[in-house]
Design an enzyme around this catalytic site. Structure first.
Site, PDB file in Angstrom:
ATOM      1  N   ASP A   9       0.877  -1.179   0.000  1.00  0.00           N
ATOM      2  CA  ASP A   9       0.000   0.000   0.000  1.00  0.00           C
ATOM      3  C   ASP A   9       0.915   1.231   0.000  1.00  0.00           C
ATOM      4  O   ASP A   9       2.142   1.111  -0.149  1.00  0.00           O
ATOM      5  CB  ASP A   9      -0.981  -0.037   1.184  1.00  0.00           C
ATOM      6  CG  ASP A   9      -0.309   0.220   2.531  1.00  0.00           C
ATOM      7  OD1 ASP A   9       0.943   0.331   2.565  1.00  0.00           O
ATOM      8  OD2 ASP A   9      -1.017   0.314   3.550  1.00  0.00           O
ATOM      9  N   HIS A  10       0.322   2.414   0.196  1.00  0.00           N
ATOM     10  CA  HIS A  10       1.132   3.638   0.153  1.00  0.00           C
ATOM     11  C   HIS A  10       2.203   3.664   1.243  1.00  0.00           C
ATOM     12  O   HIS A  10       3.268   4.238   1.069  1.00  0.00           O
ATOM     13  CB  HIS A  10       0.218   4.874   0.272  1.00  0.00           C
ATOM     14  CG  HIS A  10      -0.623   4.856   1.512  1.00  0.00           C
ATOM     15  ND1 HIS A  10      -1.766   4.095   1.614  1.00  0.00           N
ATOM     16  CD2 HIS A  10      -0.473   5.474   2.706  1.00  0.00           C
ATOM     17  CE1 HIS A  10      -2.285   4.267   2.822  1.00  0.00           C
ATOM     18  NE2 HIS A  10      -1.521   5.091   3.500  1.00  0.00           N
ATOM     19  N   CYS A  25       3.417  -2.866   4.059  1.00  0.00           N
ATOM     20  CA  CYS A  25       2.595  -1.704   4.428  1.00  0.00           C
ATOM     21  C   CYS A  25       3.436  -0.880   5.399  1.00  0.00           C
ATOM     22  O   CYS A  25       4.663  -0.924   5.332  1.00  0.00           O
ATOM     23  CB  CYS A  25       1.252  -2.130   5.015  1.00  0.00           C
ATOM     24  SG  CYS A  25       1.342  -3.120   6.523  1.00  0.00           S
ATOM     25  N   GLY A  26       2.807  -0.122   6.291  1.00  0.00           N
ATOM     26  CA  GLY A  26       3.591   0.676   7.232  1.00  0.00           C
ATOM     27  C   GLY A  26       4.403  -0.209   8.163  1.00  0.00           C
ATOM     28  O   GLY A  26       5.586   0.022   8.409  1.00  0.00           O
ATOM     29  N   THR A  27       3.755  -1.239   8.673  1.00  0.00           N
ATOM     30  CA  THR A  27       4.414  -2.112   9.653  1.00  0.00           C
ATOM     31  C   THR A  27       4.559  -3.558   9.189  1.00  0.00           C
ATOM     32  O   THR A  27       5.306  -4.318   9.805  1.00  0.00           O
ATOM     33  CB  THR A  27       3.556  -2.167  10.930  1.00  0.00           C
ATOM     34  OG1 THR A  27       2.262  -2.677  10.555  1.00  0.00           O
ATOM     35  CG2 THR A  27       3.401  -0.799  11.566  1.00  0.00           C
ATOM     36  N   GLY A  28       3.811  -3.947   8.189  1.00  0.00           N
ATOM     37  CA  GLY A  28       3.738  -5.364   7.774  1.00  0.00           C
ATOM     38  C   GLY A  28       2.634  -6.111   8.505  1.00  0.00           C
ATOM     39  O   GLY A  28       2.169  -7.158   8.052  1.00  0.00           O
ATOM     40  N   HIS A  35      10.174 -24.034   9.642  1.00  0.00           N
ATOM     41  CA  HIS A  35       9.127 -24.685  10.446  1.00  0.00           C
ATOM     42  C   HIS A  35       7.714 -24.400   9.962  1.00  0.00           C
ATOM     43  O   HIS A  35       6.816 -25.202  10.180  1.00  0.00           O
ATOM     44  CB  HIS A  35       9.240 -24.229  11.915  1.00  0.00           C
ATOM     45  CG  HIS A  35      10.471 -24.735  12.585  1.00  0.00           C
ATOM     46  ND1 HIS A  35      10.752 -24.478  13.913  1.00  0.00           N
ATOM     47  CD2 HIS A  35      11.512 -25.481  12.124  1.00  0.00           C
ATOM     48  CE1 HIS A  35      11.900 -25.049  14.240  1.00  0.00           C
ATOM     49  NE2 HIS A  35      12.389 -25.653  13.168  1.00  0.00           N
ATOM     50  N   ARG A  89       7.516 -33.271  11.007  1.00  0.00           N
ATOM     51  CA  ARG A  89       6.466 -32.903  11.983  1.00  0.00           C
ATOM     52  C   ARG A  89       5.844 -31.539  11.671  1.00  0.00           C
ATOM     53  O   ARG A  89       4.690 -31.272  12.002  1.00  0.00           O
ATOM     54  CB  ARG A  89       7.039 -32.945  13.400  1.00  0.00           C
ATOM     55  CG  ARG A  89       8.075 -31.885  13.693  1.00  0.00           C
ATOM     56  CD  ARG A  89       8.768 -32.127  15.037  1.00  0.00           C
ATOM     57  NE  ARG A  89       9.636 -31.042  15.437  1.00  0.00           N
ATOM     58  CZ  ARG A  89      10.861 -30.832  14.950  1.00  0.00           C
ATOM     59  NH1 ARG A  89      11.359 -31.629  14.028  1.00  0.00           N
ATOM     60  NH2 ARG A  89      11.591 -29.819  15.384  1.00  0.00           N
ATOM     61  N   HIS A  90       6.638 -30.708  11.020  1.00  0.00           N
ATOM     62  CA  HIS A  90       6.111 -29.380  10.674  1.00  0.00           C
ATOM     63  C   HIS A  90       5.051 -29.470   9.572  1.00  0.00           C
ATOM     64  O   HIS A  90       4.105 -28.691   9.554  1.00  0.00           O
ATOM     65  CB  HIS A  90       7.256 -28.450  10.263  1.00  0.00           C
ATOM     66  CG  HIS A  90       8.297 -28.304  11.329  1.00  0.00           C
ATOM     67  ND1 HIS A  90       8.021 -27.747  12.548  1.00  0.00           N
ATOM     68  CD2 HIS A  90       9.593 -28.707  11.371  1.00  0.00           C
ATOM     69  CE1 HIS A  90       9.111 -27.772  13.298  1.00  0.00           C
ATOM     70  NE2 HIS A  90      10.078 -28.357  12.616  1.00  0.00           N
ATOM     71  N   ARG A 133       1.827 -30.396  11.204  1.00  0.00           N
ATOM     72  CA  ARG A 133       1.212 -29.264  11.904  1.00  0.00           C
ATOM     73  C   ARG A 133       0.538 -28.298  10.932  1.00  0.00           C
ATOM     74  O   ARG A 133      -0.564 -27.795  11.199  1.00  0.00           O
ATOM     75  CB  ARG A 133       2.282 -28.545  12.742  1.00  0.00           C
ATOM     76  CG  ARG A 133       2.700 -29.419  13.907  1.00  0.00           C
ATOM     77  CD  ARG A 133       3.974 -28.990  14.564  1.00  0.00           C
ATOM     78  NE  ARG A 133       4.338 -29.948  15.612  1.00  0.00           N
ATOM     79  CZ  ARG A 133       5.546 -30.040  16.159  1.00  0.00           C
ATOM     80  NH1 ARG A 133       6.519 -29.237  15.766  1.00  0.00           N
ATOM     81  NH2 ARG A 133       5.789 -30.925  17.097  1.00  0.00           N
TER      82      ARG A 133
END
Ligand code: RB5
Length: 168
Positions: free
Chosen positions: A8-9, A64-67, A97, A155-156, A159
């Site tokens: 985004d912006h 984005c600004g923070t993710g 994982h 195992r991952h 899950r």
């Protein structure tokens, strides 16, 4: 095309740097948000990229600004495993994982480019509150680990299968 990317912006400036970096490495990138638009909304961008990643079974980068906003939205799409990550260790473990297929990054977490923004009225407290912006070199390292690390399986895989089953 090897990889989808969109922002985004709030992440547009960082997306430009990342695209240049990936293209310099010969990685083909499909940019799903090529135009800067101060009025765009992250749910539209994240939904578009997540749909493409899930359908094509490729990886993607959302900014984005923070993710955080991108990850919240992208994880609503079946088959998407997205997270906003800041350290190499987080990216490594998320690939090994969790078979992370969408790396979410924050334009506000980038040093230098955002110095002016971080000092503005709205953001004056973020550095005091513990924001430690990455240098562009650090962001490139995160991307390299995201692209080069395989999924450990075993195992991952069981899950991840449970997530798919529980939320199908
Ligand atoms: C835009 O400034 C910012 O709010 C957006 O990119 C996103 O981080 C929202 O949570």
């Amino acid at each position: 095309m090897n990889l989808f990317i969109a922002s985004d912006h709030g992440g547009f400036h960082l997306k430009k740097e990342i695209k240049e970096y990936l293209e310099s490495k010969g990685i083909m990138v499909e940019d799903l948000s090529p135009t800067f638009d101060t009025k765009d909304d992250y749910p539209d961008v994240a939904h578009l990229l997540a749909g493409n990643v899930a359908k094509e079974k490729k990886r993607g980068i959302l900014i984005c600004g923070t993710g955080i906003a991108m990850a919240i939205t992208a994880n609503k799409t079946k088959g998407i495993r997205a997270a906003p990550l800041l350290t190499r260790a987080q990216v490594l473990l998320a690939r090994l994982h969790n078979d992370l297929n969408v790396l979410c990054l924050g334009g506000l977490n980038l040093k230098n480019i955002n110095t002016r923004r971080l000092k503005s009225k709205d953001y004056k407290n973020l550095l005091d509150l513990g924001l430690k912006p990455n240098k562009l070199k650090d962001v490139k390292d995160l991307i390299d680990i995201f692209l080069e690390t395989g999924f450990e399986g075993g195992r991952h895989r069981r899950r991840i299968g449970k997530i798919e089953k529980l939320y199908s």
